[in-house]
Design a protein around this motif. Structure first.
Motif, PDB file in Angstrom:
ATOM      1  N   VAL A 135      -2.333 -16.849   7.220  1.00 17.57           N
ATOM      2  CA  VAL A 135      -3.535 -17.073   6.424  1.00 17.57           C
ATOM      3  C   VAL A 135      -3.492 -16.349   5.075  1.00 17.57           C
ATOM      4  O   VAL A 135      -3.950 -16.887   4.057  1.00 17.57           O
ATOM      5  CB  VAL A 135      -4.802 -16.685   7.222  1.00 17.57           C
ATOM      6  CG1 VAL A 135      -4.806 -15.199   7.577  1.00 17.57           C
ATOM      7  CG2 VAL A 135      -6.062 -17.055   6.446  1.00 17.57           C
ATOM      8  N   GLU A 136      -2.956 -15.142   5.028  1.00 20.08           N
ATOM      9  CA  GLU A 136      -2.963 -14.401   3.757  1.00 20.08           C
ATOM     10  C   GLU A 136      -2.082 -15.078   2.714  1.00 20.08           C
ATOM     11  O   GLU A 136      -2.463 -15.175   1.538  1.00 20.08           O
ATOM     12  CB  GLU A 136      -2.531 -12.958   3.989  1.00 20.08           C
ATOM     13  CG  GLU A 136      -3.561 -12.144   4.777  1.00 20.08           C
ATOM     14  CD  GLU A 136      -3.196 -10.676   4.852  1.00 20.08           C
ATOM     15  OE1 GLU A 136      -2.168 -10.278   4.253  1.00 20.08           O
ATOM     16  OE2 GLU A 136      -3.937  -9.924   5.514  1.00 20.08           O
ATOM     17  N   ALA A 137      -0.918 -15.550   3.132  1.00 23.28           N
ATOM     18  CA  ALA A 137      -0.035 -16.243   2.188  1.00 23.28           C
ATOM     19  C   ALA A 137      -0.646 -17.579   1.754  1.00 23.28           C
ATOM     20  O   ALA A 137      -0.539 -17.972   0.584  1.00 23.28           O
ATOM     21  CB  ALA A 137       1.337 -16.463   2.816  1.00 23.28           C
ATOM     22  N   LEU A 138      -1.295 -18.265   2.694  1.00 22.26           N
ATOM     23  CA  LEU A 138      -1.946 -19.524   2.327  1.00 22.26           C
ATOM     24  C   LEU A 138      -3.104 -19.264   1.370  1.00 22.26           C
ATOM     25  O   LEU A 138      -3.327 -20.030   0.424  1.00 22.26           O
ATOM     26  CB  LEU A 138      -2.451 -20.240   3.578  1.00 22.26           C
ATOM     27  CG  LEU A 138      -2.925 -21.689   3.362  1.00 22.26           C
ATOM     28  CD1 LEU A 138      -1.748 -22.573   2.955  1.00 22.26           C
ATOM     29  CD2 LEU A 138      -3.584 -22.237   4.626  1.00 22.26           C
ATOM     30  N   HIS A 139      -3.803 -18.180   1.589  1.00 21.56           N
ATOM     31  CA  HIS A 139      -4.894 -17.808   0.678  1.00 21.56           C
ATOM     32  C   HIS A 139      -4.348 -17.527  -0.719  1.00 21.56           C
ATOM     33  O   HIS A 139      -4.988 -17.852  -1.729  1.00 21.56           O
ATOM     34  CB  HIS A 139      -5.635 -16.590   1.219  1.00 21.56           C
ATOM     35  CG  HIS A 139      -6.896 -16.264   0.497  1.00 21.56           C
ATOM     36  ND1 HIS A 139      -6.916 -15.447  -0.616  1.00 21.56           N
ATOM     37  CD2 HIS A 139      -8.182 -16.650   0.706  1.00 21.56           C
ATOM     38  CE1 HIS A 139      -8.165 -15.339  -1.046  1.00 21.56           C
ATOM     39  NE2 HIS A 139      -8.943 -16.050  -0.286  1.00 21.56           N
ATOM     40  N   ALA A 140      -3.160 -16.951  -0.793  1.00 27.41           N
ATOM     41  CA  ALA A 140      -2.529 -16.714  -2.094  1.00 27.41           C
ATOM     42  C   ALA A 140      -2.215 -18.029  -2.789  1.00 27.41           C
ATOM     43  O   ALA A 140      -2.335 -18.138  -4.021  1.00 27.41           O
ATOM     44  CB  ALA A 140      -1.253 -15.880  -1.911  1.00 27.41           C
ATOM     45  N   GLU A 141      -1.825 -19.040  -2.015  1.00 23.86           N
ATOM     46  CA  GLU A 141      -1.587 -20.356  -2.602  1.00 23.86           C
ATOM     47  C   GLU A 141      -2.888 -20.937  -3.149  1.00 23.86           C
ATOM     48  O   GLU A 141      -2.897 -21.575  -4.207  1.00 23.86           O
ATOM     49  CB  GLU A 141      -0.969 -21.293  -1.556  1.00 23.86           C
ATOM     50  CG  GLU A 141       0.448 -20.919  -1.145  1.00 23.86           C
ATOM     51  CD  GLU A 141       1.101 -21.967  -0.258  1.00 23.86           C
ATOM     52  OE1 GLU A 141       0.432 -22.979   0.069  1.00 23.86           O
ATOM     53  OE2 GLU A 141       2.274 -21.767   0.114  1.00 23.86           O
ATOM     54  N   LEU A 154     -12.746 -15.224   2.142  1.00 26.72           N
ATOM     55  CA  LEU A 154     -12.000 -14.062   2.606  1.00 26.72           C
ATOM     56  C   LEU A 154     -10.544 -14.431   2.868  1.00 26.72           C
ATOM     57  O   LEU A 154     -10.255 -15.510   3.399  1.00 26.72           O
ATOM     58  CB  LEU A 154     -12.614 -13.514   3.892  1.00 26.72           C
ATOM     59  CG  LEU A 154     -13.995 -12.860   3.789  1.00 26.72           C
ATOM     60  CD1 LEU A 154     -14.506 -12.516   5.176  1.00 26.72           C
ATOM     61  CD2 LEU A 154     -13.918 -11.609   2.925  1.00 26.72           C
ATOM     62  N   PRO A 155      -9.603 -13.544   2.534  1.00 26.53           N
ATOM     63  CA  PRO A 155      -8.183 -13.812   2.819  1.00 26.53           C
ATOM     64  C   PRO A 155      -7.886 -13.939   4.305  1.00 26.53           C
ATOM     65  O   PRO A 155      -6.830 -14.428   4.683  1.00 26.53           O
ATOM     66  CB  PRO A 155      -7.470 -12.582   2.222  1.00 26.53           C
ATOM     67  CG  PRO A 155      -8.421 -12.026   1.222  1.00 26.53           C
ATOM     68  CD  PRO A 155      -9.789 -12.296   1.768  1.00 26.53           C
ATOM     69  N   SER A 156      -8.827 -13.522   5.143  1.00 21.81           N
ATOM     70  CA  SER A 156      -8.655 -13.608   6.599  1.00 21.81           C
ATOM     71  C   SER A 156      -9.328 -14.837   7.202  1.00 21.81           C
ATOM     72  O   SER A 156      -9.389 -14.969   8.423  1.00 21.81           O
ATOM     73  CB  SER A 156      -9.229 -12.351   7.255  1.00 21.81           C
ATOM     74  OG  SER A 156     -10.609 -12.199   6.931  1.00 21.81           O
ATOM     75  N   ASP A 157      -9.831 -15.742   6.352  1.00 16.72           N
ATOM     76  CA  ASP A 157     -10.575 -16.908   6.842  1.00 16.72           C
ATOM     77  C   ASP A 157      -9.692 -18.151   6.760  1.00 16.72           C
ATOM     78  O   ASP A 157      -9.627 -18.815   5.718  1.00 16.72           O
ATOM     79  CB  ASP A 157     -11.841 -17.099   5.999  1.00 16.72           C
ATOM     80  CG  ASP A 157     -12.787 -18.146   6.575  1.00 16.72           C
ATOM     81  OD1 ASP A 157     -12.290 -19.066   7.246  1.00 16.72           O
ATOM     82  OD2 ASP A 157     -14.001 -18.050   6.336  1.00 16.72           O
TER      83      ASP A 157
END
Length: 317
Positions: A135-141, A154-157
């Protein structure tokens, strides 16, 4: 369209929305329309704090138990179905009582939020990316293509991160471009919010989670695994259910330590969600707020239902 304007009862988890909605339905001649995404799922009862049929006091409830756990909950689908039911309730001369804390569900109804429908292929692509990179890497995308959306998610969502990327790809526009404009509520809906002091609410949430685990949440998860919970996209990520699944082994076994960790993580996840709800609903100037704190409350203070009726100008005492 005949009928009375709806009343929306909104606010964070654990503040007493269901009790207030029931009281209003009794006093105003209403029917409740569920606006909690996870309460749409059949069998997801304990972990969503869904009222039992007996607790509903004979008041009709709509949009409960309408999905299998293998189905994906969609704001667009919810809006279409709930609009039809609201119109039918009003045609009967009853008051629709919209009740729930799923922010986008409430806003889709009250503000006519046109959210792009899901595309199975695009959604599957980002679900695979989520499994591959986390999830964190996808949030970065997401941050790379839509920085504003990334700041509000949230980066955890994982669920909202996937959805935002899906909308960006489908529309070619930032996720924020689909946000509704807060204006005159549809149908003349009157919005009531329930809130509670954060310290007291945190204690309520811990008690709530403890009760859920003590009354069979783990067994409920096992039963739902048997009918496809692991194949579902939305249902398996519900707070409480996701934490139990994370602690289960391949045979759906979980020891006491794992159960304790799942309960602790459920409390943490719920508290995070509550803070998002407080922020979201707190931006809506149309909401009239009602406090449900119990600490330091005067003996002669009116209860939340009487306060709500007073606000609505419908106190029938």
């Amino acid at each position: 369209m005949t009928g009375t304007a709806p009343v929306a009862v909104v606010g964070p988890t654990g503040t007493g929305k269901s009790d207030l909605a029931l009281g209003l339905a009794e006093r105003l001649g209403g029917e409740v329309v569920n606006c909690d995404a996870m309460q749409q799922y059949r069998g997801m009862d304990i972990g969503t704090a869904k009222l039992t049929p007996e607790q509903r006091r004979g008041i009709p409830h709509h949009r409960l138990d309408v999905l299998d756990v293998t189905q994906t909950a969609s704001v667009a689908d919810f809006r279409t179905a709930a609009e039809r039911e609201i119109d039918e309730i009003r045609e009967r001369g009853h008051v629709p009582i919209l009740c729930g804390g799923s922010m986008m569900y409430v806003q889709a109804l009250v503000d006519g939020w046109m959210i792009p429908d899901t595309d199975p292929q695009v959604r599957a692509h980002y679900e695979r990316r989520l499994e591959q990179i986390g999830v964190e890497a996808l949030h970065a995308e997401l941050a790379a293509v839509d920085p504003e959306a990334a700041r509000t998610i949230l980066p955890s969502d994982p669920r909202r991160t996937v959805r935002a990327l899906e909308v960006v790809e489908l529309t070619g526009k930032p996720f924020s471009a689909s946000r509704p404009t807060i204006g005159e509520p549809r149908w003349g809906t009157r919005l009531l919010g329930v809130r509670c002091d954060l310290a007291e609410l945190d204690e309520r949430l811990a008690t709530r989670a403890a009760t859920m685990f003590a009354t069979g949440l783990v067994d409920e998860v096992r039963r739902l695994v048997g009918v496809g919970l692991l194949e579902g996209v939305t249902a398996r990520r519900a707070i409480g259910y996701a934490q139990v699944l994370d602690e289960m082994d391949a045979h759906q076994r979980i020891d006491d330590e794992g159960t304790g960790r799942a309960e602790e993580r459920t409390v943490i996840g719920t508290r995070r969600y509550v803070r998002r709800q407080r922020s979201w609903f707190g931006r809506d100037h149309r909401i009239r707020w009602i406090d449900t704190d119990t600490r330091g409350r005067a003996d002669d203070a009116p209860d939340p239902l009487e306060v709500a009726l007073r606000i609505l100008g419908a106190d029938r005492r």
